[in-house]
Design an enzyme around this catalytic site. Structure first.
Site, mmCIF file in Angstrom:
data_model
loop_
_atom_site.group_PDB
_atom_site.id
_atom_site.type_symbol
_atom_site.label_atom_id
_atom_site.label_comp_id
_atom_site.label_asym_id
_atom_site.label_seq_id
_atom_site.Cartn_x
_atom_site.Cartn_y
_atom_site.Cartn_z
ATOM 1 C CG ASP A 276 -2.381 0.746 0.869
ATOM 2 O OD1 ASP A 276 -2.368 1.643 0.151
ATOM 3 O OD2 ASP A 276 -3.148 0.884 1.573
HETATM 4 C C1 BGC Z 1 -5.135 3.066 0.364
HETATM 5 C C2 BGC Z 1 -5.453 2.168 -0.661
HETATM 6 C C3 BGC Z 1 -5.304 2.701 -2.172
HETATM 7 C C4 BGC Z 1 -3.892 3.482 -2.438
HETATM 8 C C5 BGC Z 1 -3.863 4.207 -3.745
HETATM 9 C C6 BGC Z 1 -3.760 4.088 -0.085
HETATM 10 O O1 BGC Z 1 -3.774 5.231 0.931
HETATM 11 O O2 BGC Z 1 -5.040 2.525 1.432
HETATM 12 O O3 BGC Z 1 -6.454 1.444 -0.670
HETATM 13 O O4 BGC Z 1 -5.503 1.936 -3.119
HETATM 14 O O5 BGC Z 1 -3.910 4.682 -1.114
HETATM 15 O O6 BGC Z 1 -4.491 5.209 -3.649
#
Ligand code: BGC
Length: 741
Positions: A276
């Site tokens: 993530d």
């Molecule tokens: C979130 C993810 C997301 C990613 C990309 C993160 O902050 O937890 O779920 O897909 O950002 O935007």
């Protein structure tokens, strides 16, 4: 690390990597390409960037083969950037372009928690397929969805993005989402790669505070939290994202047990794993990695193939490989996994956006798909008979959510155009509803508004109307990532608004539009009917009008327990029993005598002030029809582990209105090697039943579906007695029992 230990670790890693056989055309292609790549180019494939630097510098990095993927970039730039990768980098490897297409791209569906309320895999699959079609048209080839985090805490803002509290429902609908996004073949012009996230346990954040630690023991992890992920992987999910949380002290982006033993060895996942956003470098904050080099070493060896944003791989993997701290084979396998998905997406042949002759974005078919999803996602929680509305009644349209085109789209709607949102108010201005007479007096400008100065005007408007429809809830910004709340009552002066409206004596319909299950018990006395909508998306207003007027009959069921007080959290239907299960006691605090003896109030598991029961149970939802369940029948009362049990019941629509009922199948394993939940959902079916008619609902329950990870951490069916129910929700239903030999 001592040399001997290192050799053992490397051997273990090699055994758990996703190695290529080179037998298929796909694998031959990958091996051939891999053979041409330098170490730096390989590590470049493992690097994902967002657009946080000038375009020229991004392009220079792409040209140098330092980037394998970009995320959340302006869709208008996709082809230009892709061209740099394909035509100007040495090997011309296309980028995989990721974006959070969570519940629709431009045409926005209800938030996932709403979609879950439909209990309808077909509608969910059609909706996600619509999203994929619109996104791929603009060159997006990868979404970061579905989010399959089991959510038992309404304070957690991301409950909005989840499919609720139940592993079976989340698994069934998560698999439907994977099928919807990925279509028949990933390379089709209406398919994008799915990414199941967040692996794993993120929804169990302590106190419902986002990013917080979790403590999930392995039996619970396997029996509850992993189940939806496994189903989505079995449905073919191309990628998987690690979560932000640490579980039992191990951050998910450094957890080789999860990423190698479970995901690769047990589940045979052959797609790629992405971290993530900075979840890798955040391992330093967790206190799990000493520095950025340590981060890269831990995550690469644990099995994270691609790093989102934090760039420790590109900085440190060359050195770590040279020092033999990350085996070359780990790098090769990560790159194989990434190239495999790029190959399956057809990117080597068709790297660019795929506009059709006419754009599908906001096309009629998509608007209808979104409308159907919104209709099925609404849950009727209360109805004293005021609904459905009659066409000749004059309405007072009240409340901040009656015309909130941005907020109705909910969290994660980067791309939805609020000018395309049909709010409830705008629905009344369409041809379909322009015969309705109404007075619009919002009373509050937005959900947090505390200014009650318009309330007298509201009351006067309501007095001139036949019925008041009060639209309350939450702005989009109050749920979603990093938007947890410790108080989940109706915010601002919305409860006061309801009271003011009710004081007129006119019937009140409360329509909630929110991102989470709010604590609305205190508001129920001021509403004669309640229709609950998790942010319903582009077509929400029309769907709500369809339901209020009975052109559609409500059929949604709650995918999550509604608590009475925030202090009851966590409260979920599939809990274990205590040694002292509560009876039905609730003790009004004022009735407790002074100096009452210690045990006089009972010694069971309940809250003195709010009892043992939630406000609304999992699976609950009303309809304009009424249904009766009868004649539960089991094909046998004694089965063996390899049998399939057939369970039937008759569901009768006892009303004068055609309607759809979601019949639910639950079981309880009475005695196990570990305590088993008091109920577990094992099946559901949407039944359309004409007024006055009956239907037989048939569930085929393979006895193997009763297997669980017991004390020895092996998944198996344990012999013994089971209870079984078919019913309208998790608290009611016809009950039978059977024995597994
Ligand atoms: C979130 C993810 C997301 C990613 C990309 C993160 O902050 O937890 O779920 O897909 O950002 O935007």
């Amino acid at each position: 690390m001592k040399k001997g230990l290192f050799v053992i670790c490397v051997a273990a890693l090699l055994a758990t990597g996703c190695k290529s056989t080179g037998n298929t055309e796909e694998e031959r292609f990958i091996e051939d390409l891999l053979g041409k790549m330098t170490l730096e180019e390989k590590i470049g494939q493992m690097n994902q960037l967002c657009f946080d630097q000038p375009l020229d510098s991004i392009k220079a990095k792409i040209r140098a083969g330092e980037i394998g993927s970009m995320l959340n970039i302006d869709p208008k730039l996709i082809d230009e950037i892709q061209k740099t990768a394909v035509e100007e980098s040495r090997l011309g490897i296309p980028l995989i372009i990721g974006r959070d297409i969570i519940h629709g791209y431009k045409t926005v569906l209800p938030i996932p928690l709403g979609l879950a309320a439909s209990f309808d895999p077909q509608v969910v699959e059609a909706g996600t397929h619509m999203a994929a079609t619109e996104a791929r048209e603009e060159g997006i080839t990868w979404t970061f969805a579905p989010m399959l985090d089991i959510s038992r805490d309404a304070r957690w803002g991301r409950i909005a993005e989840s499919l609720g509290e139940d592993p079976y429902l989340s698994g069934e609908l998560g698999a439907a989402m994977v099928r919807g996004f990925q279509g028949e073949h990933l390379s089709d012009s209406d398919a994008i790669a799915a990414c199941v996230k967040h692996f794993v346990g993120y929804g169990a954040a302590e106190g419902g505070r986002d990013y917080n630690s979790t403590y999930i023991p392995e039996t619970l992890l396997r029996n509850v939290y992993l189940e939806p992920f496994q189903k989505a992987i079995e449905a073919g999910a191309a990628t998987l994202m690690t979560s932000f949380n640490d579980n039992d002290g191990i951050p998910a982006s450094g957890n080789d047990f999860l990423l190698r033993t479970v995901l690769r060895d047990e589940w045979k996942f052959d797609g790629f794993v992405v971290s993530d956003w900075c979840s890798m470098s955040e391992m330093m904050s967790h206190g799990f990695a000493a520095d950025r080099k340590d981060v890269a070493r831990i995550s690469a060896n644990a099995g994270v193939d691609m790093e989102m944003v934090s760039q420790t791989y590109i900085e440190h993997l060359p050195q770590l490989v040279a020092e033999n701290k990350v085996p070359m084979e780990v790098i090769d396998n990560a790159v194989r996994n990434i190239l495999r998905i790029k190959y399956r997406l057809g990117l080597f042949e068709n790297p660019y956006a795929k506009p059709g002759k006419t754009s599908t974005i906001y096309c009629d078919e998509h608007l209808q798909t979104a409308r159907r999803a919104a209709v099925e996602s609404a849950i009727l929680l209360k109805n004293d008979g005021v609904l459905p509305l009659k066409e000749d009644q004059t309405l007072a349209i009240v409340g901040p959510m009656a015309d909130a085109p941005h907020d109705q789209l909910g969290t994660w709607s980067f791309d939805g155009d609020k000018n395309r949102t049909v709010t409830p108010l705008r629905a009344l201005q369409t041809d379909e509803y322009n015969q309705v007479k109404y007075i619009y007096e919002p009373g509050l400008d937005y959900s947090r508004d505390t200014d009650t100065s318009d309330f007298e005007r509201v009351k006067s408007a309501v007095r001139r109307a036949d019925v008041a429809v009060v639209f309350v809830g939450e702005e989009a910004i109050l749920s979603g990532e990093a938007h947890s709340l410790s108080n989940i009552n109706l915010i601002g002066a919305q409860s006061e608004l309801l009271k003011a409206v009710k004081s007129t004596g006119k019937p009140v319909v409360m329509v909630v539009i929110a991102g989470r299950p709010l604590t609305i018990e205190r508001d129920l006395p001021y509403a004669d009917a309640v229709l609950y909508n998790f942010h319903p998306g582009t077509m929400g207003g029309l769907a709500i009008m369809d339901l209020l007027y009975g052109r559609e009959n409500p059929s949604g069921k709650l995918p999550v327990t509604f608590v009475r007080e925030v202090g009851q959290i966590p409260m979920y239907y599939n809990h274990n029993n205590t040694g002292r299960p509560a009876q039905n006691e609730i003790t009004p605090l004022e009735d407790i005598p002074l100096e009452a003896p210690q045990t006089s109030l009972g010694n069971t598991s309940f809250y003195l002030d709010s009892g043992k029961d939630p406000l609304f149970v999992f699976g609950y939802g009303l309809s304009y029809s009424t249904f009766e369940y009868a004649d539960l029948n089991l094909s046998s009362n004694e089965v063996s582990a390899t049998d399939t049990l057939t369970v039937t019941a008759t569901v009768k629509n006892t009303s004068a209105v055609d309607g759809t009922e979601v019949a639910q199948l639950y079981v309880r394993d009475l005695v196990g090697s570990i305590d088993r939940p008091v109920k577990e959902l094992k099946g559901f079916q949407r039944l359309f039943i004409k007024a006055g008619n009956s239907q037989t609902v048939t569930f085929k329950l393979p006895v193997s579906a009763l297997a669980f990870y017991g004390r020895d951490l092996k998944k198996k069916v344990e012999a013994g007695q089971f209870d079984i129910w078919i019913g309208p929700n998790s608290a009611e239903g016809l009950k039978g029992s059977f024995t597994v030999k």
